[in-house]
Design a protein around this motif. Structure first.
Motif, PDB file in Angstrom:
ATOM      1  N   ASP A 248       0.823  -1.206   0.000  1.00  8.57           N
ATOM      2  CA  ASP A 248       0.000   0.000   0.000  1.00  8.57           C
ATOM      3  C   ASP A 248       0.859   1.259   0.000  1.00  8.57           C
ATOM      4  O   ASP A 248       0.411   2.320  -0.432  1.00  8.57           O
ATOM      5  CB  ASP A 248      -0.908   0.020   1.243  1.00  8.57           C
ATOM      6  CG  ASP A 248      -2.363  -0.249   0.890  1.00  8.57           C
ATOM      7  OD1 ASP A 248      -2.654  -0.483  -0.291  1.00  8.57           O
ATOM      8  OD2 ASP A 248      -3.207  -0.221   1.800  1.00  8.57           O
TER       9      ASP A 248
ATOM     10  N   THR B 279      -4.935   2.495   0.732  1.00 11.80           N
ATOM     11  CA  THR B 279      -4.434   3.714   0.094  1.00 11.80           C
ATOM     12  C   THR B 279      -4.901   3.792  -1.358  1.00 11.80           C
ATOM     13  O   THR B 279      -4.798   4.853  -1.973  1.00 11.80           O
ATOM     14  CB  THR B 279      -2.897   3.767   0.091  1.00 11.80           C
ATOM     15  OG1 THR B 279      -2.392   2.695  -0.724  1.00 11.80           O
ATOM     16  CG2 THR B 279      -2.334   3.670   1.493  1.00 11.80           C
TER      17      THR B 279
ATOM     18  N   SER C 184      -0.871  -2.421   5.507  1.00 13.71           N
ATOM     19  CA  SER C 184      -1.432  -1.275   6.225  1.00 13.71           C
ATOM     20  C   SER C 184      -2.034  -1.706   7.554  1.00 13.71           C
ATOM     21  O   SER C 184      -1.906  -1.005   8.564  1.00 13.71           O
ATOM     22  CB  SER C 184      -2.495  -0.582   5.363  1.00 13.71           C
ATOM     23  OG  SER C 184      -1.906   0.065   4.255  1.00 13.71           O
TER      24      SER C 184
ATOM     25  N   ARG D  50      -4.260   7.525  -0.435  1.00 12.99           N
ATOM     26  CA  ARG D  50      -2.851   7.622  -0.823  1.00 12.99           C
ATOM     27  C   ARG D  50      -2.173   8.867  -0.262  1.00 12.99           C
ATOM     28  O   ARG D  50      -0.947   8.971  -0.260  1.00 12.99           O
ATOM     29  CB  ARG D  50      -2.707   7.592  -2.349  1.00 12.99           C
ATOM     30  CG  ARG D  50      -3.246   8.804  -3.081  1.00 12.99           C
ATOM     31  CD  ARG D  50      -3.054   8.670  -4.578  1.00 12.99           C
ATOM     32  NE  ARG D  50      -3.557   9.815  -5.328  1.00 12.99           N
ATOM     33  CZ  ARG D  50      -2.857  10.907  -5.588  1.00 12.99           C
ATOM     34  NH1 ARG D  50      -1.610  11.000  -5.155  1.00 12.99           N
ATOM     35  NH2 ARG D  50      -3.384  11.896  -6.291  1.00 12.99           N
TER      36      ARG D  50
END
Length: 490
Positions: free
Chosen positions: A208, A391, A419, A464
């Protein structure tokens, strides 16, 4: 004379108490923040992954946790007194990462999507004399601050030719350097090489985080410059302060989140450098002020240079400040960009016309939030969208173009597993901080991150957008994992 000394000591003790109180408050805010992120992650996982593909999803998560624990245990148990061993382990981890990251950019499509395509596809036209925009309401006229990264892309193409691999491989190099400076920051703050190894491990396995290296993304070079700025300030040397102003300028030119970084640095200077050991210290704040002055001068010159070069007549300004707030305060989309927002975009109309339309939309959003008492729920949902969910980095790679839906689904999930691990361990780490000795330099990392988190409550969020701050999250997570290993001793 003795009375003066007693008064000085008393004032020093009072100052230390105030600083300690402020520090505990910041750590308390951090603990609340990481707890909210953990709760929202759990809710997101329960809604999207807990009851579907259970064998793969739960099995992959459990296996990942076991592997991270096993590798982490090895990294902690290896002696850290031998410099050659330390360097060998670090270089080995960086090499493994670069091989994996380079493999990733070779297997995903070369297509540049979304805003990334905005940079890459315009390069040939710019070299042929075309302007970045046709009207004052085009992308690069509205968001002229993106011209800094555009100049970088043009420079890379000028040197290496119009080959996207050059941009991609440079991203891999920046990512490896981010890992290196994450390591160095942990050593500087905690004086713990084993923790530094864990921070590198936790960040390097997070797909991610690194998946966007296939795109013309400004986030990795920007992130590297900000980390380097923090590291230079921590050196507390005149040359380092001056150089930190240069790296801060480059970071803001490449990834324009400078205001929150500067805000964090200023607050750090006031709280932790103006008074040291209970005594007033004017030298450090002045040196940090020098760093910020270098940044302001260089950034102003860069804006003038962008205009003078003819690349963008608007320099590095934000010509559409309303847009981020219109999307950020839209309750229906939880403050994220959505196709419904397209109805407000009409590049053929002048900016004055669109500005009035956006301001009217902003008033509508605020009125809705006020009437329905939705501010708090919006903010909580936005924290979840920015910090707790995927993300979406793998989505921006166009991976679905050359892989089956099942493969894409699994890769997206495996990316999110990284994550999840960071979120869980950083939550633990945020509470371990209350019982851990560390340098006040840690606040130089935490304050900009918390300032960013606060600013994002009002403007547009995307998953992101947290990429720049994941190295800091990884540092917190490394403390959590280190404590688990030391206490449980697997």
């Amino acid at each position: 004379m003795k009375n003066v000394e007693r008064l000085t000591v008393k004032r020093g003790i009072q100052i230390l108490k105030i600083q300690n109180g402020i520090s505990k408050f910041i750590l308390g805010v951090l603990a609340i923040f990481t707890t909210l992120v953990l709760i929202k992650m759990s809710m997101f996982y329960a809604e999207n992954y807990a009851t579907v593909n259970r064998a793969f999803n739960w099995g992959s998560l459990l296996l990942a946790l076991i592997l991270v624990g096993a590798v982490g245990y090895f990294l902690v148990k290896v002696n850290d007194r031998n410099k050659k061993i330390n360097i060998s382990i670090l270089l080995g981890m960086l090499l493994i990462f670069m091989i994996v990251a380079t493999t990733w950019i070779l297997v995903v499509p070369q297509t540049q999507l979304s805003d990334f395509g905005n940079f890459w596809t315009r390069v040939p036209g710019v070299f042929n004399g075309d302007k970045l925009y046709k009207t004052d309401n085009d992308y690069f006229s509205r968001f002229a601050y993106q011209s800094g990264y555009m100049a970088y892309v043009l420079g890379v193409v000028k040197i290496f030719g119009y080959h996207i691999f050059a941009i991609q491989f440079l991203n891999v190099i920046y990512q490896a350097l981010i890992l290196l400076f994450t390591y160095l920051l942990v050593v500087k703050i905690f004086e713990n090489i084993k923790m530094a190894r864990l921070a590198v491990l936790l960040l390097m396995i997070d797909l991610d985080w690194f998946a966007l290296n296939s795109q013309a993304s400004n986030q990795y070079l920007g992130s590297l410059c900000y980390l380097l700025t923090f590291y230079l300030i921590m050196q507390d040397k005149l040359w380092a302060y001056i150089l930190s102003g240069v790296t801060l300028t480059i970071g803001c030119l490449i990834r324009p989140i400078g205001p929150v970084i500067v805000a964090g640095i200023v607050v750090f200077a006031l709280l932790y450098t103006m008074f040291e050991n209970g005594k007033f210290n004017y030298r450090k704040p002045l040196k940090i002020l020098l760093s910020l002055m270098v940044y302001l001068v260089l950034f102003s010159l860069a804006g003038w240079g962008i205009k003078a070069s003819g690349l963008n007549a608007y320099g590095l300004s934000n010509y559409d400040p309303e847009w981020k707030f219109v999307t950020g305060l839209n309750y229906q989309s939880n403050g994220t960009y959505s196709p419904d927002m397209d109805r407000l975009i009409d590049a053929s109309k002048p900016r004055k016309v669109m500005s009035k339309k956006e301001k009217a939309a902003l008033r509508q959003e605020i009125t809705y939030l006020n009437k329905n008492n939705k501010w708090l729920s919006l903010f909580i949902n936005k924290v979840g969208g920015l910090w707790s969910q995927r993300t979406m980095a793998t989505n921006f790679t166009g991976y679905s173009q050359n892989h089956s839906a099942k493969t894409v689904e699994r890769v997206d999930y495996l990316g999110y597993v990284g994550s999840i691990i960071l979120i869980i361990l950083s939550w633990i780490g945020s509470f371990v901080l209350f019982k851990t000795k560390f340098s006040n330099n840690l606040y130089l990392l935490l304050l900009p991150m918390l300032a960013f988190a606060a600013a994002q409550l009002l403007i547009e969020v995307q998953g992101r957008y947290r990429i720049e701050f994941l190295p800091i999250i990884a540092i917190l997570a490394s403390l959590g994992l280190y404590r688990l290993i030391k206490e449980k001793d697997f």
